[in-house]
Design a protein around this motif. Sequence first.
Motif, short mmCIF file in Angstrom:
data_model
loop_
_atom_site.label_atom_id
_atom_site.label_comp_id
_atom_site.label_asym_id
_atom_site.label_seq_id
_atom_site.Cartn_x
_atom_site.Cartn_y
_atom_site.Cartn_z
N ALA A 53 -0.68 119.54 114.81
CA ALA A 53 -0.13 119.55 113.45
C ALA A 53 1.19 118.79 113.34
N LEU A 82 -11.79 110.29 109.24
CA LEU A 82 -10.95 111.40 109.70
C LEU A 82 -9.61 111.40 108.97
N LEU A 118 -10.37 112.56 105.32
CA LEU A 118 -10.83 113.96 105.18
C LEU A 118 -9.82 114.99 105.67
N GLY A 119 -9.03 114.64 106.68
CA GLY A 119 -8.14 115.66 107.23
C GLY A 119 -6.79 115.17 107.69
N GLY A 120 -6.53 113.90 107.49
CA GLY A 120 -5.23 113.36 107.87
C GLY A 120 -4.96 113.49 109.36
N SER A 121 -3.70 113.63 109.67
CA SER A 121 -3.29 113.66 111.08
C SER A 121 -3.83 114.87 111.82
N THR A 122 -3.98 115.99 111.14
CA THR A 122 -4.49 117.19 111.82
C THR A 122 -5.92 116.96 112.32
N LEU A 123 -6.75 116.36 111.47
CA LEU A 123 -8.13 116.11 111.89
C LEU A 123 -8.20 115.01 112.94
N THR A 124 -7.43 113.94 112.79
CA THR A 124 -7.48 112.87 113.80
C THR A 124 -6.93 113.36 115.14
N SER A 142 -7.02 116.47 116.20
CA SER A 142 -8.04 117.39 116.72
C SER A 142 -9.20 116.61 117.33
#
Length: 110
Positions: free
Chosen positions: A28, A71, A74-80, A82
């Motif tokens: 995060a 990525l 859809l989820g920004g830095s948190t998804l990338t 992850s």
Amino acid sequence: MSTAGPSHVRWFVILLLAVVATRIPLIATCYSSDPDAWRVASVGKMFWQTGTYAASRFPGYPLHEIIAAPLVILGGSTLTNSFTLVAALTLLLVWYGIVQRQEGIKTIRP
């Protein structure tokens, strides 16, 4: 044929857990101070919105940047971040499989 004993498996599980434990706090943290990560996110967003690819840095890494595009949206830095953790764990599993296969081959040869 696998030569992995309980000790090998235990150490590998500890390695996987160590990777997760050291990466979870970073998920995060946005893209942090890494300019390459910011450029990849920017190119991914532009690619997703316009369909036009532009290299984030030369010579360009189109596979990475195209995979990152949805990525980022859809989820920004948190998804990338992850996804990066999942990719690292997957590569460790592949590496472990290769090592086990090579050990199995060595035990067969005289």
